[in-house]
Design an enzyme around this catalytic site. Sequence first.
Site, PDB file in Angstrom:
ATOM      1  N   TYR A  58       0.573  -1.159  -0.075  1.00  0.00           N
ATOM      2  CA  TYR A  58       0.020   0.271   0.317  1.00  0.00           C
ATOM      3  C   TYR A  58       0.961   1.342   0.711  1.00  0.00           C
ATOM      4  O   TYR A  58       1.891   1.012  -0.553  1.00  0.00           O
ATOM      5  CB  TYR A  58      -1.244  -0.251   0.791  1.00  0.00           C
TER       6      TYR A  58
ATOM      7  N   LYS B  33     -20.172 -20.849  -9.453  1.00  0.00           N
ATOM      8  CA  LYS B  33     -19.519 -20.977 -11.074  1.00  0.00           C
ATOM      9  C   LYS B  33     -18.030 -20.534 -10.383  1.00  0.00           C
ATOM     10  O   LYS B  33     -17.320 -20.666 -11.237  1.00  0.00           O
ATOM     11  CB  LYS B  33     -20.244 -19.801 -11.962  1.00  0.00           C
TER      12      LYS B  33
ATOM     13  N   ALA C 268     -36.843 -23.173 -27.334  1.00  0.00           N
ATOM     14  CA  ALA C 268     -36.229 -22.026 -27.324  1.00  0.00           C
ATOM     15  C   ALA C 268     -36.065 -20.942 -26.554  1.00  0.00           C
ATOM     16  O   ALA C 268     -36.648 -19.446 -27.366  1.00  0.00           O
ATOM     17  CB  ALA C 268     -37.347 -22.231 -28.261  1.00  0.00           C
TER      18      ALA C 268
ATOM     19  N   ALA D  25     -30.501 -21.268 -24.830  1.00  0.00           N
ATOM     20  CA  ALA D  25     -29.038 -21.960 -24.775  1.00  0.00           C
ATOM     21  C   ALA D  25     -29.501 -22.583 -26.283  1.00  0.00           C
ATOM     22  O   ALA D  25     -29.070 -22.694 -27.099  1.00  0.00           O
ATOM     23  CB  ALA D  25     -29.616 -23.135 -24.131  1.00  0.00           C
TER      24      ALA D  25
ATOM     25  N   ASN E 143     -32.254 -31.325 -17.029  1.00  0.00           N
ATOM     26  CA  ASN E 143     -31.688 -31.651 -16.052  1.00  0.00           C
ATOM     27  C   ASN E 143     -32.205 -31.406 -14.461  1.00  0.00           C
ATOM     28  O   ASN E 143     -33.235 -29.832 -14.662  1.00  0.00           O
ATOM     29  CB  ASN E 143     -29.877 -30.674 -15.141  1.00  0.00           C
TER      30      ASN E 143
END
Length: 760
Positions: free
Chosen positions: A40, A95, A196, A199, A287
């Site tokens: 710093y 994720k 639709a 994906a 899924n």
Amino acid sequence: MSDSRKRHEALLYHAKPKPGKIEVIPTKKYATQHDLALAYSPGVAEPCLEIAKNKNNVYKYTSKGNLVAVISNGTAVLGLGDIGPEASKPVMEGKGLLFKIFADIDVFDIEVDTTDVDRFIDTVKAIAPTFGGINLEDIKAPEAFEIERRLKEELDIPVMHDDQHGTAIISAAALKNAVDITEKDISKVNIVVNGAGAAAISCTRLYLKLGVKRENVVMCDSKGVIRKDRENLTTQKAEFATDKDLNTLDDAMVNADVFIGLSMGNVVSPEMLLSMAKDPIVFAMANPDPEIEYDLAVATRKDIIMATGRSDHPNQVNNVLGFPFIFRGALDVRATKINEEMKMAAVNALADLAKQTVPEQVNIVYDEVSLAYGRDYIIPKPFDPRLIYEIPPAIAKAAMDSGVALEPIDNWQKYREELMERSGSGSKEIRLLHNRAKSNKKRIVFAEADHLDVLKAAQRVFEEKIGIPILLGRKDVILDLMEEIGFTGNVTIIDPKTDEETERRERFGEAYWKNRRRKGRTLTEANKLMRERNYFAAMLVNEGEADALITGYSRPYPTVVKPILELIEKDKGITKIAASNLMLTKQGPLFLADTTINENPSAKDLVKIAQMTANFVKMFGMKPNMAMVSFSNFGSSSSETSKKINEAVSYLHRHFPKTVVDGELQADFALNPEMLAKEFSFSKLNGKKVNVLIFPNLESANITYKLLKQVDKAESIGPVILGLNKPVHILQLGASVDEMVNMAALAAVDAQEKEKKNNK
């Protein structure tokens, strides 16, 4: 596992020991005032000034180049729908975890509280200078299309909406190979796309780039076939509307070559499959329940090529095959975007990888004799170690060839080696171990099942299908504890002391007595010993009524090992057993031996310990690179310790020249390749990453593994007994539930290996 149990475990997992799944860890020293003055003020001013002179220096002096933002507004989360930004955070953290463990990419998850497209885009643009890339996640269609399109146009870093492109890339690779295997012409195949959303649209667009003709595509949504005469179609649906005289999914499936399912479970019937063309290609990717169950599909059509999103069937379409490695390659050349060329490079690299000879490590993990390109193997497996060094180079090269790479790579071999180094994550070894155990479930005796933590471990083993637990202990206590923790599985419970076990006790006692009667045991003593759980448990394994045993949670190691050594024979050619611990360190897996058995092994003992440990390492599909460690290097000391190590190494070099082993070596030289190469260029370990340390005595090995557990927070699997002809393993006193689950998985894999060996 009951729904309430699943809910409780999921909540506990995310809440303890501290909330969340990711954290920020310093990468520089910070112990002294000098360190802090550099980190710093005032030292930090210097890189700030350099970046101010040239903005590109931000990649040189900060973490931007390896930092991805996972960004969502929570409007289309998994199967949960529009649950809002706060509720989406656990998914975004998850994720981030996948980015890190598969490709060593750091992540900040960003949850944006707006559903307004312009406001969302402005927010992402405003924070983009922090990041090297943007992964958009769980944003509902059609807004997701506009958000991604504009951010790609207006930012100079890679942007990808994985919900759209991840599935598209993986399934396109699978489709390319499936069409190749069936010897069909991709320009002539008729494709039905059920779904639709984002994906489905992205998948179909990418299939067109593979060579599929738009006129051969029929897309369906919840109302049936999307026809051109339907009113109020979105722009995306209109793009794939058909003028064919079809109305329902049943109609569309007649003579179709390919079915792509991105909708909901159980919407495809056997009759629909039977109406499809010869060699149908069916990707049922909903899924957790696919559009048609795998077993039903393959029973209905013997000529089918079937893929799902599930890991328990062949051909899993899993986004983790794509996004970590795509961003890895993009970041490594500082790509300004992820373009169509890079996506197609990922498709082709994944398709080509499936055609290559599969490493034995992958066969071992999935309990296959030999995985090979064909109907049941059209895309690589998620645990394939080659993904990290095969896919990113393809992405990087495509970025360079298409003119979007600001930092081109000129040494591809060096780059591949750097990628291999990034894959050293201990959690991967645990996943591989569990996956192998699940592939051929074994009966595992838990000798102390009337202890709560042991029962919790057995419950995990049962519910995660790692093995088939056999519970030993007081039956009333076990049943009460099972009720307390919600363990409802149909498992075998045995109390060796009860009258109902009299016949088995006497049978086991006689077998034990016959083996030990010339060593001072009487039949009466033998029968009495069978009332003790460790003797009884060992005989269950000896007599083939169980496949493996773990024990030792509640009693000191020496107390537990005694009956094991009395009852379990040594393996062929083994004169002395040993023990090894697998330590899952930040630098990768490290095997230590002998950690619990031999106090002061001789040179001859060290040879055997090294050979047994090498075989243990090979059980994980790894090549052992072994250092025999001491306080000295290559004869620099004339101590007895140094002499016996030198003698052992000399013997191994003479009689087993292909074995990669050397010493004696100090631990820092063994584990630091640069130091080793500089001082001891003659060593057989040069250019290799040491993954095995053989210690000269018990105290040094035991102290080291316990220090690593406490100081490095390394997970440990073991101590694993080496040299017995049955899979019997002893826990450390008071082992954690996770340690017991891992040991059970290892015992199951050990049983699998011994079964294979005995069947040869």
